[in-house]
Design a protein around this motif. Sequence first.
Motif, PDB file in Angstrom:
ATOM      1  N   UNK A  19       0.820  -1.207   0.000  1.00  0.00           N
ATOM      2  CA  UNK A  19       0.000   0.000   0.000  1.00  0.00           C
ATOM      3  C   UNK A  19       0.858   1.263   0.000  1.00  0.00           C
ATOM      4  N   UNK A  20       2.069   1.187   0.568  1.00  0.00           N
ATOM      5  CA  UNK A  20       3.037   2.280   0.481  1.00  0.00           C
ATOM      6  C   UNK A  20       4.432   1.722   0.769  1.00  0.00           C
ATOM      7  N   UNK A  21       5.448   2.575   0.690  1.00  0.00           N
ATOM      8  CA  UNK A  21       6.823   2.113   0.817  1.00  0.00           C
ATOM      9  C   UNK A  21       7.158   1.658   2.233  1.00  0.00           C
ATOM     10  N   UNK A  22       6.598   2.307   3.223  1.00  0.00           N
ATOM     11  CA  UNK A  22       6.847   1.895   4.606  1.00  0.00           C
ATOM     12  C   UNK A  22       6.359   0.469   4.824  1.00  0.00           C
ATOM     13  N   UNK A  23       5.160   0.191   4.363  1.00  0.00           N
ATOM     14  CA  UNK A  23       4.606  -1.152   4.503  1.00  0.00           C
ATOM     15  C   UNK A  23       5.412  -2.159   3.692  1.00  0.00           C
ATOM     16  N   UNK A  24       5.814  -1.763   2.481  1.00  0.00           N
ATOM     17  CA  UNK A  24       6.643  -2.650   1.655  1.00  0.00           C
ATOM     18  C   UNK A  24       7.924  -3.016   2.390  1.00  0.00           C
ATOM     19  N   UNK A  25       8.572  -2.036   2.978  1.00  0.00           N
ATOM     20  CA  UNK A  25       9.805  -2.272   3.729  1.00  0.00           C
ATOM     21  C   UNK A  25       9.536  -3.245   4.877  1.00  0.00           C
ATOM     22  N   UNK A  26       8.469  -2.997   5.624  1.00  0.00           N
ATOM     23  CA  UNK A  26       8.164  -3.818   6.804  1.00  0.00           C
ATOM     24  C   UNK A  26       7.896  -5.272   6.434  1.00  0.00           C
ATOM     25  N   UNK A  27       7.166  -5.500   5.341  1.00  0.00           N
ATOM     26  CA  UNK A  27       6.849  -6.872   4.926  1.00  0.00           C
ATOM     27  C   UNK A  27       8.125  -7.618   4.534  1.00  0.00           C
ATOM     28  N   UNK A  28       8.969  -6.971   3.716  1.00  0.00           N
ATOM     29  CA  UNK A  28      10.218  -7.608   3.297  1.00  0.00           C
ATOM     30  C   UNK A  28      11.174  -7.777   4.481  1.00  0.00           C
ATOM     31  N   UNK A  29      11.203  -6.799   5.361  1.00  0.00           N
ATOM     32  CA  UNK A  29      12.087  -6.867   6.531  1.00  0.00           C
ATOM     33  C   UNK A  29      11.679  -8.012   7.455  1.00  0.00           C
ATOM     34  N   UNK A  30      10.385  -8.251   7.560  1.00  0.00           N
ATOM     35  CA  UNK A  30       9.906  -9.365   8.383  1.00  0.00           C
ATOM     36  C   UNK A  30      10.479 -10.688   7.900  1.00  0.00           C
ATOM     37  N   UNK A  31      10.584 -10.848   6.578  1.00  0.00           N
ATOM     38  CA  UNK A  31      11.196 -12.060   6.032  1.00  0.00           C
ATOM     39  C   UNK A  31      12.673 -12.123   6.408  1.00  0.00           C
ATOM     40  N   UNK A  32      13.359 -10.974   6.296  1.00  0.00           N
ATOM     41  CA  UNK A  32      14.805 -10.942   6.549  1.00  0.00           C
ATOM     42  C   UNK A  32      15.145 -11.241   8.007  1.00  0.00           C
ATOM     43  N   UNK A  33      14.281 -10.859   8.945  1.00  0.00           N
ATOM     44  CA  UNK A  33      14.566 -11.166  10.354  1.00  0.00           C
ATOM     45  C   UNK A  33      14.101 -12.574  10.710  1.00  0.00           C
ATOM     46  N   UNK A  34      13.449 -13.244   9.753  1.00  0.00           N
ATOM     47  CA  UNK A  34      13.033 -14.633   9.951  1.00  0.00           C
ATOM     48  C   UNK A  34      13.925 -15.605   9.194  1.00  0.00           C
ATOM     49  N   UNK A  35      15.076 -15.109   8.702  1.00  0.00           N
ATOM     50  CA  UNK A  35      16.056 -15.976   8.081  1.00  0.00           C
ATOM     51  C   UNK A  35      15.920 -16.157   6.588  1.00  0.00           C
ATOM     52  N   UNK A  36      15.085 -15.347   5.922  1.00  0.00           N
ATOM     53  CA  UNK A  36      14.882 -15.462   4.483  1.00  0.00           C
ATOM     54  C   UNK A  36      15.425 -14.237   3.771  1.00  0.00           C
ATOM     55  N   UNK A  37      15.989 -14.446   2.591  1.00  0.00           N
ATOM     56  CA  UNK A  37      16.441 -13.307   1.806  1.00  0.00           C
ATOM     57  C   UNK A  37      15.251 -12.582   1.197  1.00  0.00           C
ATOM     58  N   UNK A  38      15.344 -11.250   1.149  1.00  0.00           N
ATOM     59  CA  UNK A  38      14.227 -10.466   0.622  1.00  0.00           C
ATOM     60  C   UNK A  38      14.738  -9.169   0.025  1.00  0.00           C
ATOM     61  N   UNK A  39      13.881  -8.553  -0.767  1.00  0.00           N
ATOM     62  CA  UNK A  39      14.221  -7.286  -1.419  1.00  0.00           C
ATOM     63  C   UNK A  39      13.005  -6.380  -1.403  1.00  0.00           C
ATOM     64  N   UNK A  40      13.239  -5.088  -1.216  1.00  0.00           N
ATOM     65  CA  UNK A  40      12.183  -4.095  -1.384  1.00  0.00           C
ATOM     66  C   UNK A  40      12.734  -2.976  -2.253  1.00  0.00           C
ATOM     67  N   UNK A  41      11.885  -2.409  -3.101  1.00  0.00           N
ATOM     68  CA  UNK A  41      12.353  -1.373  -4.026  1.00  0.00           C
ATOM     69  C   UNK A  41      11.396  -0.199  -4.030  1.00  0.00           C
ATOM     70  N   UNK A  42      11.966   0.989  -4.271  1.00  0.00           N
ATOM     71  CA  UNK A  42      11.173   2.214  -4.260  1.00  0.00           C
ATOM     72  C   UNK A  42      11.978   3.323  -4.914  1.00  0.00           C
ATOM     73  N   UNK A  43      11.293   4.380  -5.342  1.00  0.00           N
ATOM     74  CA  UNK A  43      12.014   5.543  -5.834  1.00  0.00           C
ATOM     75  C   UNK A  43      12.540   6.343  -4.646  1.00  0.00           C
ATOM     76  N   UNK A  44      13.364   7.337  -4.930  1.00  0.00           N
ATOM     77  CA  UNK A  44      14.060   8.039  -3.849  1.00  0.00           C
ATOM     78  C   UNK A  44      13.110   8.648  -2.825  1.00  0.00           C
ATOM     79  N   UNK A  45      12.032   9.292  -3.277  1.00  0.00           N
ATOM     80  CA  UNK A  45      11.121   9.904  -2.304  1.00  0.00           C
ATOM     81  C   UNK A  45      10.348   8.843  -1.534  1.00  0.00           C
ATOM     82  N   UNK A  46      10.255   7.636  -2.096  1.00  0.00           N
ATOM     83  CA  UNK A  46       9.620   6.542  -1.369  1.00  0.00           C
ATOM     84  C   UNK A  46      10.382   6.158  -0.120  1.00  0.00           C
TER      85      UNK A  46
END
Length: 644
Positions: free
Chosen positions: A64-91
């Motif tokens: 829904x927005x970049x903050x949420x995108x970051x949080x979802x991907x980060x949740x995977x990364x702190x659970x031992x899975x590789x993940x990526x999130x992408x956004x433009x600079x203002x995102x």
Amino acid sequence: MSENPLLKPKGSKVLLLGNEAIARAALEAGICVATAYPGTPSTEIMEALAEVGEQCGVYVEWSVNEKTAFEVAYAAAISGLRSITSMKHVGLNVAADILMSSAYAGVENGFVVVSADDPSMHSSQNEQDNRWYGLLAHLPVIEPSNAREAYKFTKLAFELSTQYKIPVILRTTTRISHTRMPILLEDDIPTQRNCKGQFKFDTSRWVLVPGNARRRKLELMKTWSAIRENEGREPLVTIFNPGIEKAIIAGGIAYSYVREALDILGYRDKVTLVKVNLPVPLPLKPVKQVLEYSSEVLVVEELDPIVEMQVKDIALTSGFKGRIIGKELVPVNYELNLETIYNAVSKFLGLETTSEKIWSSVEQVRTDPPIPPRPPVLCAGCPHRETFYILKIAATKAGLKTPVYTGDIGCYTLGFQKPFETQSTCFEMGGSIGVASGLAKVVSNPVIAVIGDSTFFHAGIPPAINAVYNDSNIVVVVLDNMTTAMTGHQPHPGTGVSATGKQTTRILPEKVLEAVGYKVYVINPMRVKESIEIVAKAFEEYRKGVKIAIVSRMKCALEVARIARRAKIVLPVYTIIQDKCTGCMACINLTACPAIMVEPGAKKPRILGELCVGCGLCASICPYKAIEIANTPSPDYEKIWVEL
């Protein structure tokens, strides 16, 4: 596995956009989760992954927005899975809160944050340099200099993140994101991967109360120092021609320009060239090595002096007695180009030469006649054109004097142009409603906030609630064209379709607005006269203090054209009956539609049938009924335009 170039086997040579190269590299690196909010120039990364995600066993979502995108991907990364999130600079501004905290808490597996910067603001409201975020958060920033390096360095970013257990920022720019290069695929995409993570309970790490955060800050600074001390290796930093007194330090797209300029000048082997792909933190050892034998150093980088500042700091502590030059010769504003860098390098080397040598040294593709400039304009049939016309006429009818239309980020930002003039401000995503809420407290003008559907879900809901809670008398207008149009028609919560095309819950803006206290009117802007009456009534209620929201729902004209072609639906094509036309130019002056033109010397306009998509606004406006349908459209064609 598939004809999709992203799925070609190891050893294949494929032509990929920089963004597609990042996507392929992330797949090779073994990601399990990929998230984003669309924003040029980053969008194609997630589009590419969405096409193949299910086939590769990767979860992909448009958040829904970049903050949420970051949080979802980060949740995977702190659970031992590789993940990526992408956004433009203002995102990354939107995601900055979690970015800072993630640096303290770290990750359990590789996590890459792609920030696609937009020098010269081709599609943005500013041109911030997001390498600053690396310095601010104490996170490493890796920067490729071309699409091929974007592929290689994405995998390197995952390795670095896994090694140091912190997020890594991959900074690209428009030229890297949208340049194609042939890329030799180095690895296969893993066919078997375990994408079920395990969250390890550790409140001392994951719960950043002050006591824990203080300890984690110290750990972060140890990691930061270790990277500065130990990561001066290739390919993060490469030194060409060591031992020469004049040295040039460059990274990203700037390095590519420097290298080409030196080739043209015949100076490739006459200067030390330092290629920096880890600008933050700048590794100490290779810079100190260069400073030991250099007397003059030129730092070339796009936008802010991030590397230059660090080089000067290292020089200060190293006792360097020479001269470091940067932004005295290299512009700090807008994206760089070969001519700019050629001139800067020539001055640094003390050469008397002009940039004309560039054009005699490289083959130029010329067009004859030259391509005319094309200013941005709303597409023919754009639903926003109808809505803007309806708003202005209804405001006059309801007696709203000099309304302030607070605007937002999207195609509809073009509403600031004549004849619409329905965007008085434009600052950031969701700013229309927040700024409107403030203006209503301090000005006597009527205040109308105009926001798109995707932007409403991204950042419009909190300020909409704020306006009700704090009793700001505003009108909220949601332009619902049922897609994220400006970035290439990605789905959002209002479409009921996921990133991979699956049907999901459709969330309607009017239901959200009703739930928080607005009286909502939904209009079909194709029905111009009916909509004017509805909106005028809504404006009259607004004058009495009622909290009003208007949802104007009509599909993006580009989507309608696609659907019609695929379904073999004939859309109406309008024409101007010359015998009825008086040449009043109302159709031109009130719509600014690119499908209507006046040829040189003509006194009456005509409609370009190849551009007309049949929205009918011009016919509704014509005072002499001189605009009619020229073909036989399919029955019920309106259904593909509007879903009420």
